[in-house]
Design a protein around this motif. Structure first.
Motif, PDB file in Angstrom:
ATOM      1  N   PHE A  41       1.986   1.810  -3.527  1.00 44.29           N
ATOM      2  CA  PHE A  41       0.892   2.274  -4.377  1.00 44.29           C
ATOM      3  C   PHE A  41       0.527   3.729  -4.103  1.00 44.29           C
ATOM      4  O   PHE A  41       0.420   4.535  -5.028  1.00 44.29           O
ATOM      5  N   THR A  42       0.333   4.083  -2.838  1.00 45.47           N
ATOM      6  CA  THR A  42      -0.099   5.447  -2.532  1.00 45.47           C
ATOM      7  C   THR A  42       0.963   6.468  -2.903  1.00 45.47           C
ATOM      8  O   THR A  42       0.652   7.557  -3.408  1.00 45.47           O
ATOM      9  N   SER A  43       2.223   6.115  -2.688  1.00 45.95           N
ATOM     10  CA  SER A  43       3.295   7.038  -3.036  1.00 45.95           C
ATOM     11  C   SER A  43       3.407   7.205  -4.547  1.00 45.95           C
ATOM     12  O   SER A  43       3.565   8.320  -5.057  1.00 45.95           O
ATOM     13  N   LEU A  82       0.825  -1.208   0.000  1.00 45.45           N
ATOM     14  CA  LEU A  82       0.000   0.000   0.000  1.00 45.45           C
ATOM     15  C   LEU A  82       0.860   1.259   0.000  1.00 45.45           C
ATOM     16  O   LEU A  82       0.505   2.266  -0.624  1.00 45.45           O
ATOM     17  N   GLU A  83       2.003   1.207   0.697  1.00 43.57           N
ATOM     18  CA  GLU A  83       2.923   2.341   0.670  1.00 43.57           C
ATOM     19  C   GLU A  83       3.431   2.594  -0.739  1.00 43.57           C
ATOM     20  O   GLU A  83       3.481   3.734  -1.203  1.00 43.57           O
ATOM     21  N   ALA A  97       1.039   6.716  -6.742  1.00 46.17           N
ATOM     22  CA  ALA A  97      -0.155   7.413  -7.227  1.00 46.17           C
ATOM     23  C   ALA A  97      -0.052   8.918  -6.993  1.00 46.17           C
ATOM     24  O   ALA A  97      -0.418   9.727  -7.864  1.00 46.17           O
ATOM     25  N   ALA A  98       0.453   9.306  -5.830  1.00 42.41           N
ATOM     26  CA  ALA A  98       0.592  10.730  -5.530  1.00 42.41           C
ATOM     27  C   ALA A  98       1.582  11.393  -6.474  1.00 42.41           C
ATOM     28  O   ALA A  98       1.335  12.496  -6.987  1.00 42.41           O
ATOM     29  N   ARG A 109       7.585   6.498  -5.290  1.00 39.28           N
ATOM     30  CA  ARG A 109       7.762   7.790  -5.966  1.00 39.28           C
ATOM     31  C   ARG A 109       8.730   7.653  -7.138  1.00 39.28           C
ATOM     32  O   ARG A 109       8.459   8.129  -8.245  1.00 39.28           O
ATOM     33  N   ARG A 111       7.826   4.287   0.389  1.00 37.24           N
ATOM     34  CA  ARG A 111       7.363   5.566  -0.161  1.00 37.24           C
ATOM     35  C   ARG A 111       8.339   6.102  -1.201  1.00 37.24           C
ATOM     36  O   ARG A 111       7.936   6.582  -2.260  1.00 37.24           O
TER      37      ARG A 111
END
Length: 341
Positions: A81-83, A78-79, A85-86, A301, A297
């Motif tokens: 993916f969220t990083s 999840l880390e 995506a941002a 990125r 993260r």
């Protein structure tokens, strides 16, 4: 529905500036972008992604491919993916999570539709047919993970080799000489050969041998029962073990419970270090676990940036990025005791 011209008039900018914001084709100052986006919201302007894709032959959508296995979707994933995506959003792209099969058999059908411009590949195995398929399809991609020979592939990854060495350095500095490594058992599953596991085990074995340490490896099943059995197997193999490294967050509670049930106190008798984990995951335990924190993260990125560089910029050298985990010391590690009677 409002038009681009109406948005431009409302925001006090040119229609070209609105187009740059909508399509992400040129950089616009943050203040101007915010003003245009505020006007789009106020006027109810809807960005027609399909129309833009037809016009530009680009969707500005990238996909993160992950094997469709529920147990793989942990906190570290999840880390990533969220990083990713941002960062993709900051660069004018949308990132979608796209479950796939480890065999890669369905990639041709999924990617030939042209719905995505490129992909980020996760959960890479030492020999991964998905990479071969992506190369055949000439789809731009970057992987979070490495195959056995990644020299000709774009990747970012955890440096598991350095992480293991630094873990041993830390535990050796506390006086430990007898080590256990607990890793997931994926034998006979579609994820057999998942690259972090053999890389970690091979480095652990070679480093223990080179340093004159006792090193024992045991496999671990899922969740708390798997951790408890791993504790039992480890103590059976080496009753005098004083330091354990585990790389499976969902089984760590069971490991500590199994050690405690066998009369081993953590950390007085046995130190426990959770590898490729996080401070937040370690804090859920009593005592809080010392962790080697995953650079999830940062890797997420970088993966998004490297893929979008392929899509938007001139093709340069392939990215080969390795980042080790970072030690966070907590209550589950301490000085080595005398050998357990």
């Amino acid at each position: 529905m409002a038009t681009m011209q109406e948005v431009a008039t409302h925001a006090g900018v040119s229609i070209a500036t609105v187009s740059f914001v909508v399509n992400g084709t040129k950089k616009v100052s943050p203040a101007t972008r915010e003003r245009v986006q505020a006007s789009m919201t106020a006027l109810g302007f809807r960005n027609n992604a399909i129309a833009r894709a037809l016009a530009s032959k680009r969707t500005r959508i990238i996909a993160l491919l992950i094997p469709a296995l529920e147990h793989r979707m942990g906190a570290t994933t999840l880390e990533f993916f969220t990083s990713a995506a941002a960062r993709a959003s900051e660069l004018g792209y949308h990132l979608v999570l796209w479950p796939d099969e480890p065999t890669g058999d369905e990639l041709t059908e999924l990617l030939s539709s042209g719905l995505v411009d490129g992909v980020i590949l996760m959960e890479v195995r030492m020999e991964d047919p998905r990479i071969e398929r992506l190369t055949e399809l000439r789809v731009p991609f970057t992987s979070i993970g490495r195959t056995r020979d990644p020299s000709g592939l774009p990747f970012v990854d955890i440096d598991f080799e350095t992480t293991v060495r630094r873990s041993l350095d830390y535990l050796e500095s506390l006086g430990h000489r007898r080590f256990g490594l607990v890793i997931e058992d994926l034998t006979g599953t579609p994820m057999e050969g998942y690259a972090p596991l053999p890389r970690t085990e091979e480095t652990f074995r070679s480093e223990c041998a080179a340093r004159g340490l006792v090193g024992t490896v045991v496999n671990c099943g899922s969740s708390a029962p798997g951790g408890r059995k791993a504790a039992s197997d480890l103590l059976a193999a080496d009753p005098d073990v004083t330091a354990v490294m585990i790389m499976k967050d969902d089984s760590t509670f069971g490991l500590v419970s199994g050690l405690t049930s066998a009369g081993r106190r953590v950390p007085e008798d046995v130190s426990v270090l959770s590898v490729a984990s996080s401070t937040a995951a370690g804090a859920q335990h009593d005592p809080p676990l010392t962790t080697m924190n995953s650079p999830g993260r940062e890797l997420g990125r970088l993966a998004a940036e490297e893929l979008i560089n392929q899509l938007d910029g001139p093709v340069g050298d392939l990215p080969h990025v390795l980042l080790p985990c970072v030690l966070h010391e907590a209550g589950s590690t301490g000085p080595a005791p005398h050998a357990h009677p």
